[in-house]
Design a protein around this motif. Structure first.
Motif, PDB file in Angstrom:
ATOM      1  N   ASP A 215      39.436 -94.364 -48.208  1.00  0.00           N
ATOM      2  CA  ASP A 215      39.340 -95.222 -49.155  1.00  0.00           C
ATOM      3  C   ASP A 215      37.937 -96.066 -49.245  1.00  0.00           C
ATOM      4  O   ASP A 215      38.109 -97.001 -49.779  1.00  0.00           O
ATOM      5  N   SER A 216      37.106 -95.553 -48.416  1.00  0.00           N
ATOM      6  CA  SER A 216      35.891 -96.267 -48.673  1.00  0.00           C
ATOM      7  C   SER A 216      35.237 -95.531 -49.903  1.00  0.00           C
ATOM      8  O   SER A 216      35.342 -94.692 -50.306  1.00  0.00           O
ATOM      9  N   ARG A 217      34.411 -96.245 -50.682  1.00  0.00           N
ATOM     10  CA  ARG A 217      34.038 -96.251 -51.998  1.00  0.00           C
ATOM     11  C   ARG A 217      32.516 -95.973 -52.453  1.00  0.00           C
ATOM     12  O   ARG A 217      31.826 -96.676 -51.582  1.00  0.00           O
ATOM     13  N   VAL A 218      32.286 -95.418 -53.460  1.00  0.00           N
ATOM     14  CA  VAL A 218      31.048 -95.473 -53.959  1.00  0.00           C
ATOM     15  C   VAL A 218      31.071 -95.865 -55.502  1.00  0.00           C
ATOM     16  O   VAL A 218      31.922 -95.601 -56.146  1.00  0.00           O
ATOM     17  N   TYR A 219      30.027 -96.834 -55.666  1.00  0.00           N
ATOM     18  CA  TYR A 219      30.049 -97.567 -57.247  1.00  0.00           C
ATOM     19  C   TYR A 219      28.678 -97.257 -57.746  1.00  0.00           C
ATOM     20  O   TYR A 219      27.544 -97.003 -56.953  1.00  0.00           O
ATOM     21  N   ALA A 227      30.439-102.177 -63.165  1.00  0.00           N
ATOM     22  CA  ALA A 227      30.316-101.013 -62.366  1.00  0.00           C
ATOM     23  C   ALA A 227      31.025-100.195 -62.638  1.00  0.00           C
ATOM     24  O   ALA A 227      32.330-100.250 -63.006  1.00  0.00           O
ATOM     25  N   GLU A 228      30.522 -98.714 -62.243  1.00  0.00           N
ATOM     26  CA  GLU A 228      31.657 -97.461 -62.392  1.00  0.00           C
ATOM     27  C   GLU A 228      32.060 -96.873 -60.810  1.00  0.00           C
ATOM     28  O   GLU A 228      31.157 -96.867 -60.137  1.00  0.00           O
ATOM     29  N   GLN A 229      33.374 -97.003 -60.561  1.00  0.00           N
ATOM     30  CA  GLN A 229      33.939 -96.672 -59.460  1.00  0.00           C
ATOM     31  C   GLN A 229      33.850 -95.166 -59.220  1.00  0.00           C
ATOM     32  O   GLN A 229      34.610 -94.539 -60.120  1.00  0.00           O
ATOM     33  N   LEU A 230      32.919 -94.517 -58.503  1.00  0.00           N
ATOM     34  CA  LEU A 230      32.851 -93.090 -58.591  1.00  0.00           C
ATOM     35  C   LEU A 230      33.829 -92.406 -57.644  1.00  0.00           C
ATOM     36  O   LEU A 230      33.795 -91.039 -58.081  1.00  0.00           O
ATOM     37  N   PRO A 297      38.634-105.822 -56.490  1.00  0.00           N
ATOM     38  CA  PRO A 297      39.268-104.552 -56.799  1.00  0.00           C
ATOM     39  C   PRO A 297      38.849-104.190 -58.468  1.00  0.00           C
ATOM     40  O   PRO A 297      39.033-103.070 -58.678  1.00  0.00           O
ATOM     41  N   ASP A 298      38.622-105.167 -59.220  1.00  0.00           N
ATOM     42  CA  ASP A 298      38.308-104.922 -60.755  1.00  0.00           C
ATOM     43  C   ASP A 298      36.571-104.306 -60.607  1.00  0.00           C
ATOM     44  O   ASP A 298      36.156-105.170 -60.259  1.00  0.00           O
ATOM     45  N   ALA A 299      36.376-103.361 -61.342  1.00  0.00           N
ATOM     46  CA  ALA A 299      34.987-102.974 -61.517  1.00  0.00           C
ATOM     47  C   ALA A 299      34.425-103.754 -62.235  1.00  0.00           C
ATOM     48  O   ALA A 299      33.068-104.058 -61.825  1.00  0.00           O
ATOM     49  N   ALA A 300      34.775-104.315 -63.241  1.00  0.00           N
ATOM     50  CA  ALA A 300      33.978-105.239 -63.760  1.00  0.00           C
ATOM     51  C   ALA A 300      33.557-106.790 -63.024  1.00  0.00           C
ATOM     52  O   ALA A 300      32.370-107.006 -62.910  1.00  0.00           O
ATOM     53  N   GLU A 301      34.473-107.022 -62.188  1.00  0.00           N
ATOM     54  CA  GLU A 301      34.239-108.206 -61.263  1.00  0.00           C
ATOM     55  C   GLU A 301      33.245-107.747 -60.329  1.00  0.00           C
ATOM     56  O   GLU A 301      32.205-108.526 -59.809  1.00  0.00           O
TER      57      GLU A 301
END
Length: 362
Positions: A215-219, A227-230, A297-301
Motif C-alpha cells: 500500500d505504498s503509493r505513487v502519485y 493529483a492522480e493516484q497511479l 487520502p483525497d487526491a485533490a487534497e
C-alpha cells in the motif's frame, strides 16, 4: 590514606578482563579510561544525558538512531526524506534514490510492523531493487542494432514500456532478498518472517515506469488540477471497495489497512503490478508510504498540499521536508517517507538523444 585490598573475587574478575569487580566494586584496571562525550537527549533536550546504553537518564527515552531521519538530495532531479514520525520507536521505512542526467531511480519500502525485523526487510528491499534498477539497461540506453556507438531516440513509444519491465525485475529481486532474511540472523525471523511493502519507479527523460506490492503509493501531479493516484493499494479496504462496498465505511473499518500483498518469505509468489507512461506535460512523480497519505487520502487534497510545498520550496528536498513536517504536525502516527521527482516532456527544440550516467545516494 585509604588502602584498598583485593577481595576473594578480584583475581577472577581481573583475569576475565573486567574493569571492576562485580563483588566488591573495586577498580581493577591501572588507569581509568577517559569518559567519552555524552550526547544531548533529542526528546527532552537534557544536555549530556544519554548514557552508554543509549537511553536518556532524565526522561528515560532511547536516543535517536541515525535512521530516524534520512535525506537523499539529488538536486533538481529529485529528493527523498524518511522520518520515524512521532509515535514509533524506530523508523521501519527505507528509501533509495539514484539520479543522473535527466534520469532517476526511486524506491520506497514500508516495513510490516507485525513481522520480526521489519526495518531489516525494508532496508534490504530498497537496496536490492535500487541496485537492479541502476544496473538495468533500459531500451532508451541500448545501442541500435549494428552500431554500438549509436544512441537510440528517446521518443520511441516503447521506451516507457521497457522501464516498467525493469521495475518488475527490480521488485522481483527485492522480493527474493527479503525472503532470504527468514533463514539468516535472529532465529525469531523464521517464526515471524521479516516483511515489507515496496513501490519503485524509473524515470528516463519523459518516460516513467513504476510498480508496487502493498500500500505504498505513487502519485502524479501535473501543472494544474488534482493529483492522480497511479497505484492501487493491495489492502483489505481497496479489495472490498472494488467489490462494491461504500468507500467511507470500508476505510473506517479496523481492517482497512490490512495488506493483501507484501514481500517476505511467507508472501507466496510475488506478482508486482507495473505500469508506464510518457509525460506530455511537466509534472512531479511522488512516491510515499502510508505515513503521509493516511493524512491526505483525497487526491485533490493531497495535490493541494504537495503543490503548496513545491511553491514554497527552493527545490525537491525542501518540498519533501515540508511534506514530512506536515505528516508529523498532523500526528506522526507512523513512519513517513516521501520522494519527489520532477518529470519533463522532451521539448521540440531539444536534441532527441541522451547519454545517461547514474550515481546513487541512499
Amino acid at each position: 590514606m585509604t588502602l584498598t585490598t583485593d577481595c576473594t573475587s578480584c583475581a577472577d574478575e581481573r583475569t576475565a578482563g573486567a574493569s571492576f569487580c562485580e563483588v566488591c566494586g573495586r577498580r581493577l584496571t591501572e588507569t581509568a579510561e577517559p569518559p567519552s562525550a555524552r550526547e544531548d537527549c533529542s526528546h527532552c533536550g537534557a544536555a549530556g544525558a544519554v548514557d552508554d546504553d543509549g537511553y536518556c537518564e532524565e526522561c528515560g527515552m532511547q536516543a535517536g538512531r541515525s535512521r530516524d531521519h534520512l535525506e537523499a538530495d539529488g538536486g533538481a532531479t529529485g529528493a527523498a526524506v524518511s522520518d520515524r514520525g512521532r509515535r514509533h520507536h524506530r523508523n521501519e521505512d527505507a528509501m533509495w534514490l539514484a539520479v543522473g542526467s535527466d534520469a532517476a531511480d526511486v524506491v520506497v519500502s514500508d516495513g510490516v510492523s507485525a513481522s520480526f525485523d521489519p526495518d531489516a526487510a525494508s532496508d534490504i528491499a530498497v537496496r536490492a531493487a535500487g541496485e537492479l534498477l541502476a544496473a538495468a539497461r533500459h531500451p532508451d540506453e541500448q545501442p541500435a542494432p549494428g552500431n554500438p556507438d549509436e544512441t537510440v531516440d528517446l521518443d520511441r513509444p516503447q521506451g516507457a514500456v521497457g522501464l516498467a519491465g525493469a521495475v518488475a525485475h527490480a521488485i522481483a529481486g527485492a522480493a527474493a532478498a527479503v525472503a532470504s532474511l527468514a533463514h539468516t540472523g535472529d532465529p525469531r525471523r523464521a517464526a515471524a518472517n521479516p516483511a515489507c511493502t515496496i513501490v519503485a519507479a524509473a524515470v528516463r527523460g519523459p518516460h516513467v515506469g513504476y510498480g508496487w506490492v502493498g500500500d505504498s503509493r505513487v502519485y502524479w501531479l501535473g501543472p494544474d488540477g488534482p493529483a492522480e493516484q497511479l497505484t492501487e493499494d493491495d489492502s483489505w479496504a481497496a479489495h472490498v471497495i472494488a467489490l462494491g462496498a461504500d468507500p467511507v465505511t470500508a476505510m473506517n473499518d479496523p481492517k482497512a489497512h490490512a495488506i493483501t500483498a507484501w514481500l517476505g518469505a511467507d508472501a507466496g509468489p510475488v506478482a508486482p503490478r507495473v505500469r508506464s507512461f510518457t509525460a506530455t506535460e511537466p509534472g512531479h512523480l511522488i512516491l510515499c508510504s502510508d505515513g503521509l497519505w493516511n493524512y491526505l487520502p483525497d487526491a485533490a487534497e493531497f495535490g493541494a498540499v504537495v503543490r503548496e510545498a513545491l511553491a514554497a520550496a527552493a527545490g525537491p528536498l525542501d518540498a519533501a521536508r515540508a511534506l514530512v513536517a506536515y505528516a508529523n504536525a498532523a500526528g506522526g502516527a507512523d513512519n513517513i517517507t516521501v520522494a519527489l521527482v520532477p518529470v519533463h516532456p522532451v521539448a521540440e527544440t531539444e536534441p532527441k538523444t541522451r547519454e545517461l550516467s547514474t550515481t546513487s545516494e541512499d
